[in-house]
Design a protein around this motif. Sequence first.
Motif, PDB file in Angstrom:
ATOM      1  N   ASP A  67      -2.441   9.094   2.818  1.00  0.00           N
ATOM      2  CA  ASP A  67      -2.555   8.073   3.872  1.00  0.00           C
ATOM      3  C   ASP A  67      -2.185   6.674   3.361  1.00  0.00           C
ATOM      4  O   ASP A  67      -2.320   5.688   4.083  1.00  0.00           O
ATOM      5  CB  ASP A  67      -3.959   8.067   4.487  1.00  0.00           C
ATOM      6  N   THR A  68      -1.718   6.608   2.118  1.00  0.00           N
ATOM      7  CA  THR A  68      -1.271   5.329   1.561  1.00  0.00           C
ATOM      8  C   THR A  68      -0.142   4.747   2.425  1.00  0.00           C
ATOM      9  O   THR A  68       0.740   5.474   2.876  1.00  0.00           O
ATOM     10  CB  THR A  68      -0.736   5.525   0.127  1.00  0.00           C
ATOM     11  N   ILE A  69      -0.208   3.439   2.642  1.00  0.00           N
ATOM     12  CA  ILE A  69       0.873   2.766   3.368  1.00  0.00           C
ATOM     13  C   ILE A  69       1.897   2.271   2.346  1.00  0.00           C
ATOM     14  O   ILE A  69       1.540   1.575   1.383  1.00  0.00           O
ATOM     15  CB  ILE A  69       0.321   1.606   4.215  1.00  0.00           C
ATOM     16  N   VAL A  70       3.145   2.670   2.548  1.00  0.00           N
ATOM     17  CA  VAL A  70       4.218   2.289   1.638  1.00  0.00           C
ATOM     18  C   VAL A  70       5.099   1.264   2.338  1.00  0.00           C
ATOM     19  O   VAL A  70       5.498   1.464   3.484  1.00  0.00           O
ATOM     20  CB  VAL A  70       5.078   3.515   1.258  1.00  0.00           C
ATOM     21  N   VAL A  71       5.378   0.185   1.643  1.00  0.00           N
ATOM     22  CA  VAL A  71       6.180  -0.899   2.219  1.00  0.00           C
ATOM     23  C   VAL A  71       7.389  -1.102   1.306  1.00  0.00           C
ATOM     24  O   VAL A  71       7.239  -1.031   0.083  1.00  0.00           O
ATOM     25  CB  VAL A  71       5.354  -2.202   2.300  1.00  0.00           C
ATOM     26  N   ALA A  72       8.539  -1.343   1.882  1.00  0.00           N
ATOM     27  CA  ALA A  72       9.720  -1.574   1.044  1.00  0.00           C
ATOM     28  C   ALA A  72      10.480  -2.795   1.509  1.00  0.00           C
ATOM     29  O   ALA A  72      10.387  -3.208   2.672  1.00  0.00           O
ATOM     30  CB  ALA A  72      10.641  -0.352   1.069  1.00  0.00           C
ATOM     31  N   GLY A  73      11.233  -3.362   0.597  1.00  0.00           N
ATOM     32  CA  GLY A  73      12.191  -4.415   0.933  1.00  0.00           C
ATOM     33  C   GLY A  73      13.488  -3.751   1.360  1.00  0.00           C
ATOM     34  O   GLY A  73      13.465  -2.748   2.066  1.00  0.00           O
ATOM     35  N   VAL A  74      14.601  -4.303   0.922  1.00  0.00           N
ATOM     36  CA  VAL A  74      15.887  -3.756   1.340  1.00  0.00           C
ATOM     37  C   VAL A  74      16.809  -3.602   0.137  1.00  0.00           C
ATOM     38  O   VAL A  74      16.977  -4.532  -0.639  1.00  0.00           O
ATOM     39  CB  VAL A  74      16.540  -4.660   2.404  1.00  0.00           C
TER      40      VAL A  74
ATOM     41  N   TYR B 109      12.164   9.651  -1.708  1.00  0.00           N
ATOM     42  CA  TYR B 109      11.292  10.362  -2.645  1.00  0.00           C
ATOM     43  C   TYR B 109       9.819  10.327  -2.275  1.00  0.00           C
ATOM     44  O   TYR B 109       9.026  11.062  -2.853  1.00  0.00           O
ATOM     45  CB  TYR B 109      11.505   9.827  -4.075  1.00  0.00           C
ATOM     46  N   TRP B 110       9.437   9.455  -1.349  1.00  0.00           N
ATOM     47  CA  TRP B 110       8.056   9.527  -0.873  1.00  0.00           C
ATOM     48  C   TRP B 110       7.953  10.733   0.044  1.00  0.00           C
ATOM     49  O   TRP B 110       8.949  11.172   0.621  1.00  0.00           O
ATOM     50  CB  TRP B 110       7.657   8.264  -0.117  1.00  0.00           C
ATOM     51  N   ARG B 111       6.804  11.324   0.150  1.00  0.00           N
ATOM     52  CA  ARG B 111       6.605  12.376   1.148  1.00  0.00           C
ATOM     53  C   ARG B 111       5.689  11.823   2.221  1.00  0.00           C
ATOM     54  O   ARG B 111       4.509  11.591   1.990  1.00  0.00           O
ATOM     55  CB  ARG B 111       5.989  13.621   0.516  1.00  0.00           C
ATOM     56  N   PHE B 112       6.267  11.585   3.383  1.00  0.00           N
ATOM     57  CA  PHE B 112       5.503  10.977   4.475  1.00  0.00           C
ATOM     58  C   PHE B 112       4.863  12.068   5.316  1.00  0.00           C
ATOM     59  O   PHE B 112       5.550  12.961   5.822  1.00  0.00           O
ATOM     60  CB  PHE B 112       6.420  10.097   5.332  1.00  0.00           C
ATOM     61  N   GLU B 113       3.564  11.999   5.432  1.00  0.00           N
ATOM     62  CA  GLU B 113       2.836  13.027   6.172  1.00  0.00           C
ATOM     63  C   GLU B 113       2.231  12.499   7.463  1.00  0.00           C
ATOM     64  O   GLU B 113       1.840  13.273   8.327  1.00  0.00           O
ATOM     65  CB  GLU B 113       1.718  13.622   5.296  1.00  0.00           C
ATOM     66  N   HIS B 114       2.108  11.190   7.564  1.00  0.00           N
ATOM     67  CA  HIS B 114       1.422  10.604   8.727  1.00  0.00           C
ATOM     68  C   HIS B 114       2.230   9.453   9.312  1.00  0.00           C
ATOM     69  O   HIS B 114       2.870   8.713   8.569  1.00  0.00           O
ATOM     70  CB  HIS B 114       0.034  10.095   8.315  1.00  0.00           C
ATOM     71  N   PRO B 115       2.150   9.285  10.641  1.00  0.00           N
ATOM     72  CA  PRO B 115       2.814   8.116  11.229  1.00  0.00           C
ATOM     73  C   PRO B 115       2.155   6.811  10.768  1.00  0.00           C
ATOM     74  O   PRO B 115       0.981   6.808  10.386  1.00  0.00           O
ATOM     75  CB  PRO B 115       2.632   8.324  12.733  1.00  0.00           C
ATOM     76  N   TYR B 116       2.910   5.763  10.809  1.00  0.00           N
ATOM     77  CA  TYR B 116       2.443   4.406  10.492  1.00  0.00           C
ATOM     78  C   TYR B 116       2.034   4.252   9.028  1.00  0.00           C
ATOM     79  O   TYR B 116       1.170   3.456   8.693  1.00  0.00           O
ATOM     80  CB  TYR B 116       1.299   3.985  11.445  1.00  0.00           C
ATOM     81  N   THR B 117       2.658   5.057   8.155  1.00  0.00           N
ATOM     82  CA  THR B 117       2.422   4.875   6.721  1.00  0.00           C
ATOM     83  C   THR B 117       3.662   4.304   6.025  1.00  0.00           C
ATOM     84  O   THR B 117       3.682   4.195   4.804  1.00  0.00           O
ATOM     85  CB  THR B 117       2.048   6.209   6.049  1.00  0.00           C
ATOM     86  N   TRP B 118       4.680   3.959   6.796  1.00  0.00           N
ATOM     87  CA  TRP B 118       5.939   3.467   6.206  1.00  0.00           C
ATOM     88  C   TRP B 118       6.341   2.202   6.923  1.00  0.00           C
ATOM     89  O   TRP B 118       6.465   2.182   8.155  1.00  0.00           O
ATOM     90  CB  TRP B 118       7.017   4.549   6.344  1.00  0.00           C
ATOM     91  N   VAL B 119       6.507   1.125   6.165  1.00  0.00           N
ATOM     92  CA  VAL B 119       6.854  -0.179   6.722  1.00  0.00           C
ATOM     93  C   VAL B 119       8.091  -0.670   5.981  1.00  0.00           C
ATOM     94  O   VAL B 119       8.042  -0.834   4.755  1.00  0.00           O
ATOM     95  CB  VAL B 119       5.690  -1.177   6.532  1.00  0.00           C
ATOM     96  N   ASN B 120       9.172  -0.855   6.705  1.00  0.00           N
ATOM     97  CA  ASN B 120      10.358  -1.409   6.038  1.00  0.00           C
ATOM     98  C   ASN B 120      11.246  -2.117   7.049  1.00  0.00           C
ATOM     99  O   ASN B 120      11.005  -2.067   8.251  1.00  0.00           O
ATOM    100  CB  ASN B 120      11.098  -0.325   5.251  1.00  0.00           C
ATOM    101  N   SER B 121      12.232  -2.816   6.534  1.00  0.00           N
ATOM    102  CA  SER B 121      13.159  -3.555   7.377  1.00  0.00           C
ATOM    103  C   SER B 121      14.409  -2.717   7.560  1.00  0.00           C
ATOM    104  O   SER B 121      15.171  -2.512   6.623  1.00  0.00           O
ATOM    105  CB  SER B 121      13.493  -4.896   6.703  1.00  0.00           C
TER     106      SER B 121
END
Lengths: 177, 584
Positions: B396-403, B413-425
Amino acid sequence: MSPRSRESRLHVLSVLVENKAGVLARVAGLFSRRGFNISSLAVAPTDEGERFSRITIVVDVDAAPLEQVVHQLDKLVNVVEISELAPADAVQGELLLATVEAGPAERSQVIELVGVFGGEVVDVGTSQLTVMLAGRPDQLDSFERLLEGYRVAGLQRTGRVALPKLGASSPRLSQVG
Amino acid sequence: MELTGAQALIKSLEMEGVEVMFGLPGGAILPVYDPIIDSSIRHVLVRHEQGAGHMAEGYAMVTGRPGVAMVTSGPGATNIVTPLSNAYMDSTPLVVVSGQVSTASIGTDAFQECDITGVTMGITKHNWLVKDPADIPRVVAEAFHVATTGRPGPVLVDVPKDVANGRMEWYWPESVDLPGYRPVTVGDPEAVRRAAELIRAARRPVIYAGGGILKARAADVLRALADRTGIPVVTTLMARGAFPDSHPQCLGMPGMHGNYTAVTAMQRSDLLIALGTRFDDRVTGNVARFAPEAKVVHVDIDPAELGKVRRPDVGIAGDCRLVIEELLEALAATGQHARADGSAAGGEAGFGDLAPWWDQLHRWQEQFPLHYEPTEGPPIKPQMVIETLREQTGEDTIVVAGVGQHQMWASQYWRFEHPYTWVNSGGAGTMGFAVPAAVGAKVGRPDRTVWAIDGDGCFQMTAQELVTASAERIPVKIAILNNAYLGMVRQWQEMFYGERYSEVYLSPDLPDYVKWAEAMGCVGMRVESPDEVLPAIEKANSIDDRPVVVDFRTDAFEKVYPMVPAGASNDDIVVHPAHDGRAR
């Protein structure tokens, strides 16, 4: 491009907008940033009170991009309703003012020409005449071509305004899914 | 009750349920900052207005609530133009309040005057210049309504100083009256029925899920649609987490740096079911050669997206969640027809037989998995850092990235299992997004661990917001994949400009990221070899009272694969060199 094919790319959009500051800039800015060409544009308050204005926009696009123009235009919050007025289903009108070099020798010819088109002379100088003509855009086109035989010091057209023909049913594009 | 315009503005924000706002005061907005002292709204004081905007975006992306930011006129307002553009491209609900010079001074080139409604006209859903204090509650209600309904997006409310200082009789509008604003919701039943028929008949279908799934809070119905139909799902950069990566039908991310199977599945598909997505050029590659055999069902809440890039065979304007629900019903109905006319051909519940398609997809997955070459010693492979991070933190960790490269690796390479855990532009590609967006995300979800995976170039653009994070006790964690380059630009120069490296070298040591982190009140760490990666991440995860910055020294020569070169067809996808020559 031949006049005929150009005319087929011209679409008249009648756009009802909220009469708010900046609404014309929003419409013009949208056309500019999405790369759509405006052939002419006329705007004035409607008879529906102070709240709304009507913008008549003649756009120069093919049919598919026209749909994009309409959809993007419809996203503007101040745009209330959009109708495309197909030329066959619309009455269109436009105003032309022209100042023509016309000394004593040519003056009567120009006056006669204006008279044929149902226009009028609105100003007279020693060697110039200013004439005004209201009519269908194609009539104004013809008049403009005939003026080519004279020296025209200045010419201004308003861009067309249009309303649906009585009994014709143009779709309200903004309300089509 | 008589209030000043400023009081009415803050009270209106309270009426909208605003709990937190991000901002920085200045001359023109001064009156509005005074009632903040007495308000229930938490104000996070940023160090640069761009930070306020991206924080509000990060907050909105993880909570689903509109992000709110407040800035002063002139440069304060222009500094938040980039976040507005970013939010516009990624359809993030954002309400920005800007100060403006007094109405009498507008148009005189007054001190800190800028025509910010003019500037932001093309990058907001709508904006308002308020000219009368009595209009403030109405405009605020309209602003939140426009930002959060239909296709969400940013709005801006410009408030001249005299309007904030003026007096008005308080009211709160019961509804908004916007005759030109009518977002669609449910899909046309006839179109839904035709879409169901196409889905039933397809033999090589792909669900092309976009960020609209998340906006519509439709992840659960997307899952139901996938389970019901057995159709593979690709999740775009904006939709990572909308469908679990662990689901056997998940093919992962398509696009310029998508994995081979996701890209090629779309390319060979006979039916693309595009849900809340906009056929972005980074997904389609060369549009004329994109998915040439595919029919297209396109569902989007914005009618202008239907046919903008690719003409759909069935276009459905509507809310993704509602339309998918309608689709599920229609599919239940059409399933019977399939059995009746015999076209079921071994498929489940009346659908086309997808077994040959899945055989093909599985072959591609075996031939062309994501790949990098791990190393024992320095430099560290950036992908290895992300894999270790992923293994050491909860799903459930939220991962944020730049560009840039780090963003693509994070998405891959992240494994996303839940909505709203990925924040990027996504659409705007705003370098410097990660640090402030992570701060905003952590403010919105203080219960979650928030890790920003950032590049060294990006970090230098907005790192000052870690001062904000330290001061406000917002314990975000930042992993800098420090390859000493503007890495993505370097990759393009290597691949497409004959290795002529022009203005892309940044140095690994300048600035000293550990000292910089410490100077900003964070814990700073440097990691130079692969065996130090795990202990550093464990240490970072154990710190919960302040921000942490880890400077991972990564391989400057590592490239993001696969890659579809700009303007090329997705057929011409470049795979990892280790996979060259494998049968496609």
